[in-house]
Design a protein around this motif. Structure first.
Motif, PDB file in Angstrom:
ATOM      1  N   GLY A   1      38.850 -70.788  81.956  1.00  0.00           N
ATOM      2  CA  GLY A   1      40.075 -70.129  82.346  1.00  0.00           C
ATOM      3  C   GLY A   1      41.030 -71.040  82.707  1.00  0.00           C
ATOM      4  N   ILE A   2      40.674 -72.174  83.112  1.00  0.00           N
ATOM      5  CA  ILE A   2      41.935 -72.879  83.688  1.00  0.00           C
ATOM      6  C   ILE A   2      42.205 -73.691  82.326  1.00  0.00           C
ATOM      7  N   SER A   3      41.236 -73.996  81.462  1.00  0.00           N
ATOM      8  CA  SER A   3      41.648 -74.616  80.293  1.00  0.00           C
ATOM      9  C   SER A   3      42.347 -73.825  79.337  1.00  0.00           C
ATOM     10  N   ILE A   4      42.194 -72.339  79.303  1.00  0.00           N
ATOM     11  CA  ILE A   4      42.969 -71.470  78.491  1.00  0.00           C
ATOM     12  C   ILE A   4      44.237 -71.401  79.047  1.00  0.00           C
TER      13      ILE A   4
ATOM     14  N   LEU B   1      41.497 -63.800  84.963  1.00  0.00           N
ATOM     15  CA  LEU B   1      42.911 -64.062  84.953  1.00  0.00           C
ATOM     16  C   LEU B   1      43.458 -64.931  86.193  1.00  0.00           C
ATOM     17  N   VAL B   2      42.821 -65.082  87.093  1.00  0.00           N
ATOM     18  CA  VAL B   2      43.000 -65.934  88.402  1.00  0.00           C
ATOM     19  C   VAL B   2      43.089 -67.434  87.660  1.00  0.00           C
ATOM     20  N   PRO B   3      41.940 -67.985  87.157  1.00  0.00           N
ATOM     21  CA  PRO B   3      42.217 -69.542  86.673  1.00  0.00           C
ATOM     22  C   PRO B   3      43.297 -69.780  85.428  1.00  0.00           C
ATOM     23  N   ILE B   4      43.385 -68.724  84.782  1.00  0.00           N
ATOM     24  CA  ILE B   4      44.145 -68.738  83.489  1.00  0.00           C
ATOM     25  C   ILE B   4      45.488 -68.721  83.980  1.00  0.00           C
ATOM     26  N   GLY B   5      45.661 -67.751  84.938  1.00  0.00           N
ATOM     27  CA  GLY B   5      47.374 -67.442  85.556  1.00  0.00           C
ATOM     28  C   GLY B   5      47.630 -69.056  86.227  1.00  0.00           C
ATOM     29  N   PHE B   6      46.577 -69.600  86.955  1.00  0.00           N
ATOM     30  CA  PHE B   6      46.787 -70.879  87.672  1.00  0.00           C
ATOM     31  C   PHE B   6      47.031 -71.933  86.784  1.00  0.00           C
TER      32      PHE B   6
ATOM     33  N   LEU C   1      43.482 -81.453  82.853  1.00  0.00           N
ATOM     34  CA  LEU C   1      43.425 -80.128  82.020  1.00  0.00           C
ATOM     35  C   LEU C   1      43.076 -80.718  80.692  1.00  0.00           C
ATOM     36  N   ARG C   2      43.427 -81.803  80.213  1.00  0.00           N
ATOM     37  CA  ARG C   2      43.207 -82.190  78.804  1.00  0.00           C
ATOM     38  C   ARG C   2      41.855 -82.317  78.756  1.00  0.00           C
ATOM     39  N   THR C   3      41.330 -83.145  79.580  1.00  0.00           N
ATOM     40  CA  THR C   3      40.099 -83.589  79.667  1.00  0.00           C
ATOM     41  C   THR C   3      39.111 -82.593  79.732  1.00  0.00           C
TER      42      THR C   3
END
Lengths: 72, 379, 48
Positions: free
Chosen positions: B265-268, B47-52, B71-73
């Motif tokens: 997480g970050i790309s989701i 949730l931390v990377p997803i939220g950010f 992020l696209r990459t």
């Protein structure tokens, strides 16, 4: 008659709350075993006097290892 | 000179001017996800990377999800190619000890019943008017397994990816709240207090070593479309059980899993652009996901009851609830519930069996589903 | 194919296939356990 408490799960003994000579009631928490990263309370199988405690904290136990004996 | 100043300055306020209502709402939602992860300990690693990621992508003009944006990459490299969920699976395989399910192979069946929510929810989503492949992606939330859900959704309904993965991960952490009432409602006092004897060690190292190989070959033959999922989890498990490649096992469990979790997480989070995410269908997806997990639990407990009858009262139906793949949360829930009704009942290892079965079950269910779709010519 | 047929197929073949696959796996692992029993290989284990 004596009642033996066998370990219901494999794991590591985290805490032992009782000593030999003490009396316990059925369903009192006597120790806590960590298994699968979860603390599991182990309850006394019967009421009576504890005659022997066979494990100490940080011992690794397998299923069916003898944990303690209660004399009722 | 002055108008150059003005236009230069306008570059600094353009972001504010382009900030739309959906963006603001999504930044707040990102903040809520961060709060749940950091303060409430709900799957913080995800949730931390997803939220950010969600906050990042909703800041206008940064274009992080436009072609060339970072992020696209990451998204194109790892999610669209399916690589991230598969790499996570190698780690899951390396972390999971399947011994409890091998002790009592009948618990594989509980792992199957725990996936029925997938198919029931799929039918429900169809009835609500979702397209075939959207319904498949919504149903897969019922696998209760983030990587599986991402694997399927990113291929067949990428526009639902944000909603589906947020649902999958947040319900996974809500398992301790969702399951107990259903377990209580469906069982009788007598069934719940059934004591299951501890098993003795009966699984040989050879069996544990052959398990991943046999399951991969058999599962791959039955459901070839799901082989990437099954193959990676079993590769991880083979490395673990062989004991011969400890460095690779450790890397899969720690470094690889950690790096991939961060990027995943970050790309989701980056798929949660307000313009796409804030639609009524997102809410419906979240509701259906919730229903899927309730149905999983109910089906698992129901099969538990069937086994209870067939074994003459030797199987406690509660362990059926652990047939989902939220590992090991679900097994812990069962242990706690069981002990609530009978203090001398230690269901943990039995529930772990059903839970490990559920881990395999969710992969098999997804694999079967994809292969059936393939067979029907839909994908 | 209409949605109803699609839904029913997924329900029947999907759930049936999942249960059947795991059933077969369960059976195979039971056989494997019989072929490679625990005792035969454990020489250093078994404390109790």
């Amino acid at each position: 008659m004596s009642v033996e408490l066998l370990s219901p799960i494999p794991g590591k003994v985290m805490k032992v709350f009782v000593k030999a000579g003490e009396t316990v009631n059925e369903d009192d928490e006597v120790m806590r075993i960590e298994s699968m990263k979860m603390e599991n309370p182990i309850y006394a199988p019967a009421s009576g006097k504890i005659t022997e405690v066979l494990v100490k904290e940080n011992d690794e136990v397998e299923t069916d290892d003898l944990l303690l004996v209660i004399e009722d | 000179m002055l108008d150059v100043f003005a236009s230069g300055f306008s570059g600094l306020i353009a972001g504010f001017l382009h900030l739309s209502m959906p963006n603001i709402i999504m930044i707040v939602i990102g903040g809520i996800l961060l709060f749940l992860g950091i303060k409430k300990d709900f799957e913080p690693l995800l949730l931390v990377p997803i939220g950010f990621g969600c906050i990042l992508v909703n800041i206008p003009l940064a274009d992080l999800m436009e072609p060339g944006g970072f992020l696209r990459t990451i998204y194109e490299a790892g999610i669209m190619t399916e690589l991230f969920p598969l790499l996570i699976f190698v780690g899951i395989g390396a972390m999971t000890d399947f011994e409890p399910v091998l002790e009592n192979p009948i618990t594989f069946l509980l792992g199957a019943a725990g996936q029925f929510g997938i198919f029931l929810t799929l039918a429900l989503a169809l009835a609500l008017g979702f397209k075939e492949l959207e319904a498949v992606s919504i149903g897969i939330i019922g696998a209760c397994d983030g990587p599986t859900a991402i694997y399927v959704t990113s291929q067949y309904a990428p526009h639902l990816l944000g909603a589906v993965s947020v649902a999958a991960y947040s319900y996974m952490s809500l398992v301790p709240l969702i399951q107990p009432p259903i377990m209580r409602a469906l069982t009788t006092e007598k069934e719940r207090t059934t004591v299951m004897k501890a098993h003795k060690k009966t699984v040989s190292p050879t069996t544990k070593l052959l398990f991943p190989l046999v399951i991969t070959i058999l599962g791959g033959l039955i459901a070839p479309k799901g082989l990437p999922l099954l193959g990676t989890i079993m590769l991880g498990n083979l490395m673990r059980e062989s004991g011969a490649v400890e460095r690779l096992t450790k890397a899969s469990q720690n470094e690889i899993a950690n790096v991939v979790t961060l990027l995943l997480g970050i790309s989701i989070g980056a798929t949660m652009d307000g313009r796409v995410f804030l639609q009524p269908q997102t809410l419906i997806v979240l509701c259906l996901g919730f229903i899927a997990i309730c149905l999983d639990t109910a089906c698992g407990v129901f099969l538990g009851k069937v086994l209870y009858v067939f074994t003459g009262g030797k199987v406690n139906p509660l362990i059926g609830a652990a047939g989902i793949s939220a590992f090991p949360m679900s097994a812990r829930v069962v242990m706690r519930e069981g002990q609530k009704y009978n203090k001398k009942n230690y269901l943990l290892m039995h529930a772990m069996g059903a839970n490990a079965g559920g881990q395999i079950g969710s992969v098999i269910a997804a694999a079967v589903m994809l292969s059936v779709l393939k067979g029907m010519g839909i994908i | 194919m209409d949605k109803f047929t699609f839904g029913m197929t997924m329900l029947v073949v999907g759930m049936g296939g999942t249960l059947l696959t795991l059933g077969v796996m369960s059976a195979i692992m039971t056989v494997l356990k019989k072929v490679f029993p625990y005792k035969a290989e454990s020489n250093s284990e078994n404390k109790s």
